[in-house]
Design an enzyme around this catalytic site. Structure first.
Site, mmCIF file in Angstrom:
data_model
loop_
_atom_site.group_PDB
_atom_site.id
_atom_site.type_symbol
_atom_site.label_atom_id
_atom_site.label_comp_id
_atom_site.label_asym_id
_atom_site.label_seq_id
_atom_site.Cartn_x
_atom_site.Cartn_y
_atom_site.Cartn_z
ATOM 1 N N SER A 111 0.842 -1.194 0.000
ATOM 2 C CA SER A 111 0.000 0.000 0.000
ATOM 3 C C SER A 111 0.878 1.246 0.000
ATOM 4 C CB SER A 111 -0.861 -0.017 1.264
ATOM 5 O OG SER A 111 -1.470 1.223 1.473
ATOM 6 N N TYR B 182 -1.652 -0.411 10.865
ATOM 7 C CA TYR B 182 -1.928 -1.073 9.584
ATOM 8 C C TYR B 182 -0.730 -0.921 8.643
ATOM 9 C CZ TYR B 182 -3.653 -1.546 4.811
ATOM 10 O OH TYR B 182 -3.794 -1.891 3.483
ATOM 11 N N LYS C 252 2.060 -3.702 6.833
ATOM 12 C CA LYS C 252 2.426 -3.807 5.410
ATOM 13 C C LYS C 252 3.938 -3.677 5.258
ATOM 14 C CE LYS C 252 -1.580 -4.457 3.603
ATOM 15 N NZ LYS C 252 -1.892 -5.729 2.952
HETATM 16 P P1 NAD Z 1 -11.196 -6.586 1.366
HETATM 17 O O1 NAD Z 1 -11.453 -6.512 2.827
HETATM 18 O O2 NAD Z 1 -12.323 -6.371 0.426
HETATM 19 O O3 NAD Z 1 -10.497 -7.979 1.003
HETATM 20 C C1 NAD Z 1 -9.703 -8.691 1.921
HETATM 21 C C2 NAD Z 1 -10.210 -10.115 1.953
HETATM 22 O O4 NAD Z 1 -9.426 -10.874 2.891
HETATM 23 C C3 NAD Z 1 -11.671 -10.217 2.420
HETATM 24 O O5 NAD Z 1 -12.412 -10.973 1.492
HETATM 25 C C4 NAD Z 1 -11.587 -10.917 3.767
HETATM 26 O O6 NAD Z 1 -12.709 -11.733 4.014
HETATM 27 C C5 NAD Z 1 -10.308 -11.712 3.610
HETATM 28 N N1 NAD Z 1 -9.663 -12.052 4.883
HETATM 29 C C6 NAD Z 1 -9.437 -11.243 5.948
HETATM 30 N N2 NAD Z 1 -8.841 -11.947 6.927
HETATM 31 C C7 NAD Z 1 -8.668 -13.211 6.468
HETATM 32 C C8 NAD Z 1 -8.108 -14.388 7.023
HETATM 33 N N3 NAD Z 1 -7.599 -14.423 8.263
HETATM 34 N N4 NAD Z 1 -8.097 -15.515 6.274
HETATM 35 C C9 NAD Z 1 -8.622 -15.505 5.019
HETATM 36 N N5 NAD Z 1 -9.170 -14.425 4.456
HETATM 37 C C10 NAD Z 1 -9.186 -13.273 5.165
HETATM 38 O O7 NAD Z 1 -10.024 -5.542 1.062
HETATM 39 P P2 NAD Z 1 -9.437 -5.031 -0.328
HETATM 40 O O8 NAD Z 1 -9.733 -3.589 -0.432
HETATM 41 O O9 NAD Z 1 -9.822 -5.929 -1.421
HETATM 42 O O10 NAD Z 1 -7.893 -5.171 -0.022
HETATM 43 C C11 NAD Z 1 -7.144 -6.285 -0.475
HETATM 44 C C12 NAD Z 1 -5.692 -6.093 -0.073
HETATM 45 O O11 NAD Z 1 -5.202 -4.884 -0.612
HETATM 46 C C13 NAD Z 1 -5.475 -5.996 1.442
HETATM 47 O O12 NAD Z 1 -4.262 -6.660 1.731
HETATM 48 C C14 NAD Z 1 -5.329 -4.510 1.673
HETATM 49 O O13 NAD Z 1 -4.540 -4.238 2.792
HETATM 50 C C15 NAD Z 1 -4.629 -4.079 0.399
HETATM 51 N N6 NAD Z 1 -4.834 -2.671 0.044
HETATM 52 C C16 NAD Z 1 -6.113 -2.181 -0.049
HETATM 53 C C17 NAD Z 1 -6.299 -0.844 -0.399
HETATM 54 C C18 NAD Z 1 -7.678 -0.259 -0.471
HETATM 55 O O14 NAD Z 1 -7.811 0.955 -0.384
HETATM 56 N N7 NAD Z 1 -8.728 -1.049 -0.666
HETATM 57 C C19 NAD Z 1 -5.187 -0.026 -0.656
HETATM 58 C C20 NAD Z 1 -3.917 -0.569 -0.555
HETATM 59 C C21 NAD Z 1 -3.749 -1.899 -0.202
HETATM 60 C C1 WQD Z 2 -9.129 9.881 0.730
HETATM 61 C C2 WQD Z 2 -9.215 11.384 0.975
HETATM 62 C C3 WQD Z 2 -9.478 11.986 3.285
HETATM 63 C C4 WQD Z 2 -13.393 10.275 3.882
HETATM 64 C C5 WQD Z 2 -6.668 4.896 2.922
HETATM 65 C C6 WQD Z 2 -5.595 4.189 3.680
HETATM 66 C C7 WQD Z 2 -4.550 3.677 2.733
HETATM 67 C C8 WQD Z 2 -5.175 2.839 1.619
HETATM 68 C C9 WQD Z 2 -6.297 3.542 0.967
HETATM 69 C C10 WQD Z 2 -5.126 0.526 2.294
HETATM 70 C C11 WQD Z 2 -8.417 11.814 2.202
HETATM 71 C C12 WQD Z 2 -10.683 12.398 2.485
HETATM 72 C C13 WQD Z 2 -12.199 10.664 3.302
HETATM 73 C C14 WQD Z 2 -14.343 11.257 4.250
HETATM 74 C C15 WQD Z 2 -12.872 12.952 3.439
HETATM 75 N N1 WQD Z 2 -5.739 1.621 2.128
HETATM 76 N N2 WQD Z 2 -11.947 12.005 3.086
HETATM 77 N N3 WQD Z 2 -14.043 12.560 4.009
HETATM 78 O O1 WQD Z 2 -6.840 7.915 3.618
HETATM 79 O O2 WQD Z 2 -5.998 8.223 1.245
HETATM 80 O O3 WQD Z 2 -6.081 5.987 2.226
HETATM 81 O O4 WQD Z 2 -7.232 3.997 1.954
HETATM 82 O O5 WQD Z 2 -3.978 0.293 2.156
HETATM 83 O O6 WQD Z 2 -3.668 2.937 3.487
HETATM 84 O O7 WQD Z 2 -5.013 5.095 4.576
HETATM 85 O O8 WQD Z 2 -8.182 7.077 1.633
HETATM 86 O O9 WQD Z 2 -10.533 7.145 0.952
HETATM 87 O O10 WQD Z 2 -9.974 7.279 3.399
HETATM 88 O O11 WQD Z 2 -9.436 9.204 1.946
HETATM 89 O O12 WQD Z 2 -12.632 14.147 3.259
HETATM 90 O O13 WQD Z 2 -15.414 10.960 4.793
HETATM 91 O O14 WQD Z 2 -10.578 11.712 1.248
HETATM 92 O O15 WQD Z 2 -9.164 12.952 4.232
HETATM 93 O O16 WQD Z 2 -7.849 13.057 1.891
HETATM 94 P P1 WQD Z 2 -6.734 7.417 2.253
HETATM 95 P P2 WQD Z 2 -9.611 7.612 2.011
#
Ligand code: NAD
Ligand code: WQD
Length: 367
Positions: free
Chosen positions: A129, A157, A161
């Site tokens: 991430s 979190y 990562k």
């Molecule tokens: P998500 O929660 O939709 O998907 C994660 C999946 O993992 C879910 O289906 C959940 O049921 C499963 N899971 C959780 N714990 C588990 C366990 N112990 N055993 C088996 N399965 C388990 O999230 P996402 O948005 O699809 O994110 C996927 C990956 O990408 C995550 O590793 C997250 O940290 C990373 N990521 C997400 C974002 C984002 O903004 N969505 C950004 C950067 C990185």
């Molecule tokens: C985006 C922008 C908020 C909600 C997070 C995690 C990051 C990654 C992606 C997993 C920011 C603003 C948000 C609201 C707002 N996840 N905002 N009002 O914070 O960039 O990233 O998700 O890895 O690790 O930190 O994403 O969608 O929460 O926010 O003004 O109700 O929107 O302040 O500037 P963020 P976000």
């Protein structure tokens, strides 16, 4: 050894995992999903099948349980790649229950790597991430952010990562050294650490999208709730940042571009054997919160209400990717626009008011 094109996808019923499973099936990979449904629903398997005519095999399995993982690898000796999504991902919650985040994200990856090792599975693509960069604005000449920007996560979190990136790197390097010493092929051990910026949007069909359980945390799902009246207004976290309109800047990337990044990264590991590499998956284009409200309001066809409140703790001014490395090394570039992401998200939201807790829209099933 002939490559089998069979991929284990952990977290494959989640948001990004399900779209990646779809992209893999469309690229002729065989897909085995493990997920404990903590934050997802099996209904997504039906949606994947409706879109591409193929269904991934699904196992209800907790990645922290090595025995259960072993059983899946034993059943599928053809698995030779893993894409690892399963994790807990709510930044705020990670500050309240950090041990649970370390147990699942770090402990789960440890169990996975050990099980992979026992089954001679040597390629892994990991969901990292942009959060590993922390407040990259500490280094003004590193905006947009390149992969060599010093890492510095600022919440539990992000720490998980960062720790998992280090664990995978140490493991792959050690396996390579050992293989070389023993005269085995060291090039079989590879890892892609994919640092996602802000995933956005849904499938253009309107039948697959993000279905967050509980209260959403991210901007776009919250805006979608405002649009359908589940929420009165969006709270804008701060308009006193040093940006064109005072709101914070992020790099929103369409889910289809993000998931294509996984198939090309996997192909790269299999064809070029790079060892461990980190790649940013972002567009390189920053958008402010006000830009996003405007873009999503346009997709919905009316102005969405918002109110500016104070900054959210832990937020930073600007997280925009420099995606040059993924472009030059993986041949990958984001193709979709922010407008497409907003239109697709709105189609999904309108068609599926109860997310995956309902049947797919009838016209789709009857096509
Ligand atoms: P998500 O929660 O939709 O998907 C994660 C999946 O993992 C879910 O289906 C959940 O049921 C499963 N899971 C959780 N714990 C588990 C366990 N112990 N055993 C088996 N399965 C388990 O999230 P996402 O948005 O699809 O994110 C996927 C990956 O990408 C995550 O590793 C997250 O940290 C990373 N990521 C997400 C974002 C984002 O903004 N969505 C950004 C950067 C990185
Ligand atoms: C985006 C922008 C908020 C909600 C997070 C995690 C990051 C990654 C992606 C997993 C920011 C603003 C948000 C609201 C707002 N996840 N905002 N009002 O914070 O960039 O990233 O998700 O890895 O690790 O930190 O994403 O969608 O929460 O926010 O003004 O109700 O929107 O302040 O500037 P963020 P976000």
């Amino acid at each position: 050894m002939a490559a089998s094109k069979t991929v284990l996808v952990t977290g494959g019923t989640g948001y990004i995992g399900s779209f990646t499973a779809l992209a893999l099936l469309q690229a002729d990979y065989k897909v085995i999903i493990v997920d404990n449904l903590y934050n997802s629903s099996q209904e997504v398997l039906n949606r994947i099948e409706l879109i591409c005519g193929k269904r991934p095999e699904y196992h209800n399995c907790d990645i922290t349980n090595e025995k259960d993982l072993d059983a899946v690898f034993d059943k599928h000796p053809d698995i030779d790649n893993v894409i690892h999504f399963a994790a807990l991902k709510a930044v705020g919650e990670s500050g309240e229950i950090p041990l649970e985040y370390y147990r699942v994200n770090v402990g789960g990856t440890l169990a996975l790597l050990r099980s992979m090792q026992r089954h001679d599975v040597t390629n892994i693509v990991f969901s990292s991430s942009a959060t590993v960069y922390g407040d990259a604005t500490r280094f003004p000449d590193m905006i947009p952010i390149p992969e060599e920007c010093p890492l510095g996560p600022t919440n539990p979190y992000g720490n998980t990562k960062y720790t998992v990136e280090a664990m995978i790197t140490d493991h792959v390097n050690a396996e390579r050294t050992k293989a070389k010493k023993e005269g085995r092929d060291e090039k079989q051990f590879n890892a892609a650490l994919l640092r996602y910026f802000n995933p956005a949007g849904s499938h253009p069909s309107g039948i697959m999208g993000e279905d967050p359980q509980g209260v959403p945390y991210n901007l776009l799902p919250l805006l979608a709730q405002v649009a359908v009246g589940k929420r009165e207004k969006l709270l804008v976290y701060g308009d006193d940042y040093d940006s064109k309109d005072g709101t914070a800047i992020r790099d929103y990337i369409h889910i289809l571009d993000l998931t294509r990044g996984h198939t090309v990264a996997l192909d790269h590991l299999r064809e070029h054997h790079p060892g461990v590499g980190a790649w940013n998956l972002g567009t390189g284009k920053g958008s402010t919160v006000f830009d996003m409200i405007k873009a999503f309001s346009k997709a919905v066809g009316r102005d969405l209400p918002y109110e500016v409140v104070g900054r959210r703790q832990g937020d930073v001014l600007n997280l925009t990717a420099n995606p040059t490395k993924a472009n030059s090394e993986l041949g990958w570039k984001a193709r979709h626009t922010l407008e497409q992401a907003c239109e697709d998200l709105w189609r999904w939201t309108e068609n599926n008011p109860r997310g995956y807790r309902q049947d797919p829209p009838r016209e789709f099933v009857e096509r």
